[in-house]
Design a protein around this motif. Sequence first.
Motif, PDB file in Angstrom:
ATOM      1  N   ASN A 141      17.574 109.425 -35.770  1.00 37.06           N
ATOM      2  CA  ASN A 141      16.862 108.421 -34.974  1.00 37.06           C
ATOM      3  C   ASN A 141      15.392 108.348 -35.356  1.00 37.06           C
ATOM      4  N   ASP A 145      13.525 105.058 -36.829  1.00 36.09           N
ATOM      5  CA  ASP A 145      12.320 104.507 -36.203  1.00 36.09           C
ATOM      6  C   ASP A 145      11.174 104.406 -37.206  1.00 36.09           C
ATOM      7  N   GLN A 149       9.283 100.954 -38.500  1.00 36.14           N
ATOM      8  CA  GLN A 149       7.837 100.738 -38.419  1.00 36.14           C
ATOM      9  C   GLN A 149       7.286 100.264 -39.758  1.00 36.14           C
TER      10      GLN A 149
END
Length: 161
Positions: A141, A145, A149
């Motif tokens: 995860n 993420d 970004q």
Amino acid sequence: MAKKKSKTKNNENTIARNKRASHEYHLEERFEAGLELQGWEVKSLRAGKANIADSYIFLKNGEAWLLGASFPPLDAACSHVVCEPMRYRKLLLKRRELDNLLGKVDRQGYSIIPISLYWKNAWVKISFALAKGKQAHDKRNADKDREWQVQKERMMKHSVR
């Protein structure tokens, strides 16, 4: 015209960094402590020879100790002293900080992980954090993420043109 202060000054002071710490652990509360070092270790650190990647901090008899950090000796710096690159090194903390760390490690199951080793004026400081280990799905995860970004920044950069 006045000179602008460089924002990279902190990077110049950094001796060693544990880059895997944020990938392997959830870092929660950060602390700073001094290190009790011998003369040959300071010379080695001035030369930039240090590794804290596989190190950890443990509490014993009301004191904090750094274990697993490697400071390889310089050949010219220590001819008369027996050097142990992997010895235990005592952390210099106040009693209140030690009690706080001891309570959280014992009761709440935290680990104490070194993050970076750096110069603060003429003193060697270590930054460490209370951490809990990540599981495999947490790491995936976090990677997802991070990639999102980066992708988002790229899209914003190209959409402005």
